[in-house]
Structure formats: structure tokens, C-alpha cells
Design an enzyme around this catalytic site. Structure first.
Site, PDB file in Angstrom:
ATOM      1  N   HIS A   8      -4.183 -20.187  13.532  1.00 38.49           N
ATOM      2  CA  HIS A   8      -5.973 -20.871  13.363  1.00 38.49           C
ATOM      3  C   HIS A   8      -6.797 -19.747  12.457  1.00 38.49           C
ATOM      4  O   HIS A   8      -7.313 -20.225  11.606  1.00 38.49           O
ATOM      5  CB  HIS A   8      -6.397 -21.290  14.495  1.00 38.49           C
ATOM      6  CG  HIS A   8      -8.065 -21.282  14.390  1.00 38.49           C
ATOM      7  ND1 HIS A   8      -8.461 -22.561  14.045  1.00 38.49           N
ATOM      8  CD2 HIS A   8      -9.004 -20.245  14.395  1.00 38.49           C
ATOM      9  CE1 HIS A   8      -9.669 -22.207  13.793  1.00 38.49           C
ATOM     10  NE2 HIS A   8     -10.197 -21.128  14.142  1.00 38.49           N
ATOM     11  N   ASP A  40      -3.003   8.110  -2.896  1.00 39.16           N
ATOM     12  CA  ASP A  40      -4.148   8.634  -2.974  1.00 39.16           C
ATOM     13  C   ASP A  40      -4.825   9.657  -1.955  1.00 39.16           C
ATOM     14  O   ASP A  40      -4.167   9.619  -0.667  1.00 39.16           O
ATOM     15  CB  ASP A  40      -5.234   7.383  -3.175  1.00 39.16           C
ATOM     16  CG  ASP A  40      -5.281   6.659  -1.846  1.00 39.16           C
ATOM     17  OD1 ASP A  40      -4.360   6.423  -1.137  1.00 39.16           O
ATOM     18  OD2 ASP A  40      -6.288   5.885  -1.745  1.00 39.16           O
ATOM     19  N   GLY A  69     -11.167   3.880   0.615  1.00 41.77           N
ATOM     20  CA  GLY A  69     -12.123   4.857   1.511  1.00 41.77           C
ATOM     21  C   GLY A  69     -13.357   4.000   1.790  1.00 41.77           C
ATOM     22  O   GLY A  69     -14.632   4.823   2.324  1.00 41.77           O
ATOM     23  N   CYS A  81      -6.615 -27.400  10.880  1.00 49.50           N
ATOM     24  CA  CYS A  81      -5.325 -26.951  11.087  1.00 49.50           C
ATOM     25  C   CYS A  81      -4.445 -27.413  12.135  1.00 49.50           C
ATOM     26  O   CYS A  81      -4.987 -28.238  12.977  1.00 49.50           O
ATOM     27  CB  CYS A  81      -5.498 -25.206  11.355  1.00 49.50           C
ATOM     28  SG  CYS A  81      -5.612 -24.853  13.041  1.00 49.50           S
ATOM     29  N   ASP A  88       1.136  -1.239   0.134  1.00 50.78           N
ATOM     30  CA  ASP A  88       0.003   0.211   0.017  1.00 50.78           C
ATOM     31  C   ASP A  88       0.943   1.321  -0.069  1.00 50.78           C
ATOM     32  O   ASP A  88       2.076   1.091   0.540  1.00 50.78           O
ATOM     33  CB  ASP A  88      -0.917  -0.093   1.356  1.00 50.78           C
ATOM     34  CG  ASP A  88      -2.231   0.867   1.135  1.00 50.78           C
ATOM     35  OD1 ASP A  88      -2.276   1.855  -0.005  1.00 50.78           O
ATOM     36  OD2 ASP A  88      -2.847   1.236   2.212  1.00 50.78           O
ATOM     37  N   SER A  89       0.345   2.332  -0.462  1.00 49.05           N
ATOM     38  CA  SER A  89       1.247   3.709  -0.514  1.00 49.05           C
ATOM     39  C   SER A  89       1.061   4.112   0.894  1.00 49.05           C
ATOM     40  O   SER A  89       0.528   3.420   1.624  1.00 49.05           O
ATOM     41  CB  SER A  89       0.537   4.579  -1.641  1.00 49.05           C
ATOM     42  OG  SER A  89      -0.722   4.647  -0.966  1.00 49.05           O
ATOM     43  N   GLY A  90       2.042   5.137   1.155  1.00 50.11           N
ATOM     44  CA  GLY A  90       2.066   5.708   2.328  1.00 50.11           C
ATOM     45  C   GLY A  90       1.029   6.748   2.934  1.00 50.11           C
ATOM     46  O   GLY A  90       0.918   6.732   4.048  1.00 50.11           O
ATOM     47  N   GLY A  91       0.332   7.199   1.992  1.00 50.28           N
ATOM     48  CA  GLY A  91      -0.468   8.329   1.998  1.00 50.28           C
ATOM     49  C   GLY A  91      -1.612   8.036   3.491  1.00 50.28           C
ATOM     50  O   GLY A  91      -1.983   8.758   4.215  1.00 50.28           O
ATOM     51  N   TYR A  92      -2.109   6.825   3.115  1.00 48.48           N
ATOM     52  CA  TYR A  92      -3.401   6.621   4.132  1.00 48.48           C
ATOM     53  C   TYR A  92      -2.892   6.269   5.546  1.00 48.48           C
ATOM     54  O   TYR A  92      -3.381   6.665   6.353  1.00 48.48           O
ATOM     55  CB  TYR A  92      -3.836   5.200   3.391  1.00 48.48           C
ATOM     56  CG  TYR A  92      -5.147   4.470   4.153  1.00 48.48           C
ATOM     57  CD1 TYR A  92      -6.523   5.101   3.917  1.00 48.48           C
ATOM     58  CD2 TYR A  92      -5.026   3.634   4.949  1.00 48.48           C
ATOM     59  CE1 TYR A  92      -7.442   4.718   4.796  1.00 48.48           C
ATOM     60  CE2 TYR A  92      -6.082   3.064   5.903  1.00 48.48           C
ATOM     61  CZ  TYR A  92      -7.235   3.632   5.738  1.00 48.48           C
ATOM     62  OH  TYR A  92      -8.305   3.012   6.295  1.00 48.48           O
ATOM     63  N   GLN A 127     -11.729   6.655  -5.339  1.00 47.03           N
ATOM     64  CA  GLN A 127     -12.492   6.862  -3.954  1.00 47.03           C
ATOM     65  C   GLN A 127     -13.971   7.515  -4.208  1.00 47.03           C
ATOM     66  O   GLN A 127     -14.423   6.723  -5.212  1.00 47.03           O
ATOM     67  CB  GLN A 127     -11.648   8.152  -3.457  1.00 47.03           C
ATOM     68  CG  GLN A 127     -10.357   7.604  -2.937  1.00 47.03           C
ATOM     69  CD  GLN A 127     -10.094   6.913  -1.707  1.00 47.03           C
ATOM     70  OE1 GLN A 127     -11.135   6.805  -0.980  1.00 47.03           O
ATOM     71  NE2 GLN A 127      -8.793   6.188  -1.335  1.00 47.03           N
ATOM     72  N   ASP A 150      -7.833  -7.052   1.710  1.00 45.82           N
ATOM     73  CA  ASP A 150      -6.724  -7.245   2.903  1.00 45.82           C
ATOM     74  C   ASP A 150      -7.324  -6.828   3.818  1.00 45.82           C
ATOM     75  O   ASP A 150      -8.168  -5.775   3.682  1.00 45.82           O
ATOM     76  CB  ASP A 150      -5.357  -6.193   2.586  1.00 45.82           C
ATOM     77  CG  ASP A 150      -5.609  -5.048   2.753  1.00 45.82           C
ATOM     78  OD1 ASP A 150      -5.425  -4.682   3.802  1.00 45.82           O
ATOM     79  OD2 ASP A 150      -6.059  -4.441   2.020  1.00 45.82           O
ATOM     80  N   CYS A 204     -12.141 -27.593  12.343  1.00 49.10           N
ATOM     81  CA  CYS A 204     -11.181 -26.974  11.570  1.00 49.10           C
ATOM     82  C   CYS A 204      -9.786 -28.171  11.628  1.00 49.10           C
ATOM     83  O   CYS A 204      -9.627 -29.076  12.479  1.00 49.10           O
ATOM     84  CB  CYS A 204     -10.341 -25.955  12.344  1.00 49.10           C
ATOM     85  SG  CYS A 204      -8.859 -25.180  11.651  1.00 49.10           S
ATOM     86  N   CYS A 215      -5.583 -26.616  15.749  1.00 51.12           N
ATOM     87  CA  CYS A 215      -6.511 -27.623  16.412  1.00 51.12           C
ATOM     88  C   CYS A 215      -6.342 -28.836  16.545  1.00 51.12           C
ATOM     89  O   CYS A 215      -7.111 -29.665  17.138  1.00 51.12           O
ATOM     90  CB  CYS A 215      -7.860 -27.176  15.261  1.00 51.12           C
ATOM     91  SG  CYS A 215      -8.595 -25.297  15.400  1.00 51.12           S
TER      92      CYS A 215
HETATM   93  N1  GUN Z   1      -6.394   1.090   3.033  1.00 51.47           N
HETATM   94  C1  GUN Z   1      -7.852   1.120   3.479  1.00 51.47           C
HETATM   95  N2  GUN Z   1      -8.344   1.973   2.811  1.00 51.47           N
HETATM   96  C2  GUN Z   1      -7.449   2.520   2.110  1.00 51.47           C
HETATM   97  C3  GUN Z   1      -7.544   3.735   1.016  1.00 51.47           C
HETATM   98  O1  GUN Z   1      -8.536   4.534   0.783  1.00 51.47           O
HETATM   99  N3  GUN Z   1      -6.397   4.100   0.480  1.00 51.47           N
HETATM  100  C4  GUN Z   1      -5.104   3.428   0.561  1.00 51.47           C
HETATM  101  N4  GUN Z   1      -3.947   3.777   0.117  1.00 51.47           N
HETATM  102  N5  GUN Z   1      -4.984   2.378   1.578  1.00 51.47           N
HETATM  103  C5  GUN Z   1      -6.224   1.978   2.218  1.00 51.47           C
HETATM  104 ZN    ZN Z   2      -7.885 -24.239  13.820  1.00 49.77          ZN
END
Ligand code: GUN
Ligand code: ZN
Length: 368
Positions: free
Chosen positions: A333, A143, A214, A304, A89-93, A187, A264, A302, A307
Site C-alpha cells: 500500500h 563521497d 548530506g 491498490c 549508492d556507493s559504499g562510503g555512506y 556535499q 530515494d 486508494c 485496499c
Molecule cells: N544517502 C543519503 N545521503 C547520502 C550521501 O550524502 N552520500 C551517499 N553516498 N549516499 C547517501
Molecule cells: Zn492502498
């Protein structure tokens, strides 16, 4: 990077994303490895579960160990001994959520480190340059993620900035694309018209994939589906779609139902460390007194290795004593659960019974 759809069920789709050495099966959940480590689990265990794509954060990696260290190491894969794919991910957020005195300027984000107060700037040029040094396979542009609530004036400002920065990021990325793939980030807050505008503007730049940002920024649950649907309608079918920072089991189910391929979230790892595990009958709080003498596994369904070996009563004890092994076992787990859950989603799409699958799990993980 090659993305192919293998099966669809309504708008839901199951496919493959060819990255590095691996054919990654989608829909996929990416564990979050903010500091070049997914907290409380080793690379070997991630690999054993079946993960082939994890996320890293430019903000943290840029501050420590620093882009130069990562570049010298030959990139994040070598540095952390993870031969499979990484997305940064970029750093802005994160600059916005973690640092002090953040200033949003037209040329970038000026912020003070949450570690030592030093001042830094993330611009389209510096973001791409840092992400190049980190060397992830998929890189995200800087962003402007507006907070919730935000009025239309603020959201329009966010779109103008996000789209201009994306075009600039594309320019710097194209100078030396190597094996990295730049995604766009749409966004637009909870305004479906702005969501559509943003998705169109991103799609016009013809990038390898598209993210929807967003979301999960504090908006009421009922905005998630309409906001996402409005964006997806304008994103090309033949490119992967990624919802950032999401999510809960219901958000994953509803996202996949709309045609999302990638997610993610810190939820399974963070919740595990807080003593909350996911099971075939819903969420379980490990610290609950009623588990003190339990000799059953966390989830009898499960398979795993945690477990198979350890009892709920023992893992509860570890959590109550703040023992590190408790964090490790519950993280393993939960990540095993998430990986299996995504695989089951893919199978349901391939078997054309995704709707039934979604209804079943929504009932088990209903938001309270
Ligand atoms: N992670 C969760 N939401 C955002 C988003 O809007 N922008 C970025 N860059 N990372 C995120
Ligand atoms: Zn498990």
C-alpha cells in the site's frame, strides 16, 4: 541515458529519463532495495505498481553476496530477476553509518564489516570496480558525507575529499563506461556557500547527472530548503538532479518545488513495517486500538489491491501478531501510495497548479 524536461511550473519540472527499456517519468521516487530486495514486496508487485527504477546498496551487496557472485550471475538485474533499472549508492555512506572502527583516509574509507568484523576498504577505484560487477544503470561515486553538526573546517575537508574522489571515480568509470551512468554527489552541510562551491565543482566534471548528499543527517528541518536551493542553482538544468536519502512527504514537495527530479528513501517501506501507512488524509498508525474493528480499507480513496480486498481491522491484527503478511500488505500500500503521489505531482506540474498541490499536501503531512 537521455533526460528531457516536458513541463515546468516555477522551478518544478516534469520530465523523462530514458534508461534501459523504459522511459522513466520524473519526478520519481525510488524504493530502496538494499540487499537486492525491496523489503517485504516482490519484484512482480513492484513492477505491477509501476516502478521501473530501484536503489541498491554497494556496501551490503559487496559484503553479501559479494561482487564476484553478482558478476557471475550477470549483474544485479539477472541475479534478482528485475529487468528494469537499478541505481547503486556507493559504499562510503553506509560504511560510516553501519560499520565499526571506520577510518576516513585520503585514499578511501577503511571499515570493519558489521557482519563479521572483517576489514575492507572502499576507494574510488574499488568502488567503481564493485559497482561495475553489480552492474547497476546509475552508479554513485564514493563521497565524504559530513555528519551534522559539522564546522566549516570539517565541511571544507569533506568537499576537498568528495571532489577529488569524484574526479578519480570519473577516471575509472571512463575506462569502461559500458551502459552505466556516473552521477556526481555535492556535499556542503548546511552552509549555502559551501553547497554552491560543491555543486559547481561537481558540475565542472560534466557527468550524466548530479546528486545532493548530506541532507537528512539530523539537521533541523529549516536547513533543508536553503541548502538544497544553494546547490541546485549551480547544477545544469539539462541534467537530472537527485536528492539522496529523502524523504518525507514535505521534503519531496519542497524538493520538487526547487527542481529536484529523483529521490530515494526507506521511509515508505520502513514505516509500513512499523505499522505506519500513508493515506489521502495523512499518516495512519495501523496498530492503534481504534482501528480494531474497522472494516474499511487503509485508505478509502486508494485503489491498490490491498485496499480493494483487506480491512484496516484485519491488517491491524496482522501487525499486532507480527505476522509477515501484515508487513507485505502495508508495504504494498505505501509503495502504491508513493507511486501515485509522484504521478500526481507530475500532473500538477503539467497542469501548472503545483503550488496549490504542494500547499494541500503540506497541510496533510505537516511535521509534528
Ligand atoms: N544517502 C543519503 N545521503 C547520502 C550521501 O550524502 N552520500 C551517499 N553516498 N549516499 C547517501
Ligand atoms: Zn492502498
Amino acid at each position: 541515458m537521455k533526460f528531457e524536461t516536458l513541463a515546468t511550473d516555477g522551478a518544478a519540472r516534469a520530465g523523462t529519463l530514458q534508461l534501459r527499456d523504459a522511459k522513466i517519468l520524473t519526478p520519481i521516487f525510488m524504493p530502496v532495495g538494499t540487499q537486492a530486495t525491496v523489503k517485504a514486496i516482490s519484484q512482480d508487485d513492484l513492477e505491477e505498481i509501476g516502478y521501473r527504477l530501484i536503489l541498491g546498496n554497494t556496501y551490503h551487496l559487496y559484503l553479501r553476496p559479494g561482487a564476484e557472485t553478482l558478476r557471475q550471475a550477470g549483474g544485479i538485474h539477472k541475479f534478482m530477476s528485475w529487468p528494469h533499472a537499478v541505481l547503486t549508492d556507493s559504499g562510503g555512506y553506509q560504511a560510516f553509518s553501519l560499520s565499526k572502527n571506520v577510518k576516513l583516509k585520503d585514499h578511501g574509507v577503511i571499515f570493519r564489516s558489521h557482519l563479521d568484523g572483517s576489514e575492507h576498504i572502499f576507494s574510488p577505484e574499488s568502488t567503481i570496480s564493485i559497482e561495475r560487477d553489480i552492474g547497476a544503470d546509475i552508479i554513485m561515486p564514493i563521497d565524504d558525507c559530513a555528519p551534522y553538526p559539522a564546522d566549516d573546517k570539517r565541511l571544507k575537508e569533506s568537499l576537498a575529499r568528495t571532489h577529488r574522489w569524484l574526479a578519480e571515480c570519473k577516471k575509472y568509470w571512463l575506462r569502461e563506461p559500458r551502459h552505466q551512468h556516473l552521477f556526481g554527489i555535492a556535499q556542503g552541510g548546511v552552509n549555502p556557500l559551501l553547497r554552491a562551491d560543491s555543486a559547481k565543482a561537481c558540475a565542472d566534471l560534466d557527468l550524466p547527472g548530479y546528486a545532493i548528499g548530506g541532507l537528512s543527517v539530523g539537521e533541523p528541518l529549516e536547513y533543508y530548503v536553503p541548502s538544497l536551493a544553494a546547490a541546485i542553482e549551480h547544477l545544469p538544468k539539462e541534467k537530472p538532479r537527485y536528492v539522496m536519502g529523502v524523504g518525507t512527504i514535505p521534503e519531496l514537495l519542497n524538493g520538487v518545488a526547487l527542481g529536484v527530479d529523483m529521490f530515494d528513501c526507506v521511509l515508505p517501506t520502513r514505516n509500513a513495517r512499523n505499522g505506519q501507512v500513508f493515506t489521502s488524509v495523512g499518516k495512519v498508525n495501523l496498530r492503534n486500538l481504534k482501528h480494531a474493528q474497522s472494516d474499511s480499507p487503509i485508505d478509502p480513496e486508494c485503489s491498490c489491491k490491498v485496499c480493494k480486498k483487506y480491512s484496516l481491522g484485519y491488517i491491524r491484527h496482522l501487525h499486532k501478531q507480527n505476522e509477515i503478511l501484515g508487513l507485505m500488505l502495508s508495504t504494498y500500500h505505501n509503495l502504491y501510495f508513493m507511486h501515485g503521489f509522484m504521478r500526481q505531482m507530475r500532473h500538477a506540474i503539467q497542469a501548472q497548479n503545483f503550488e496549490q498541490f504542494r500547499t494541500h499536501w503540506l497541510r496533510l503531512f505537516a511535521p509534528v
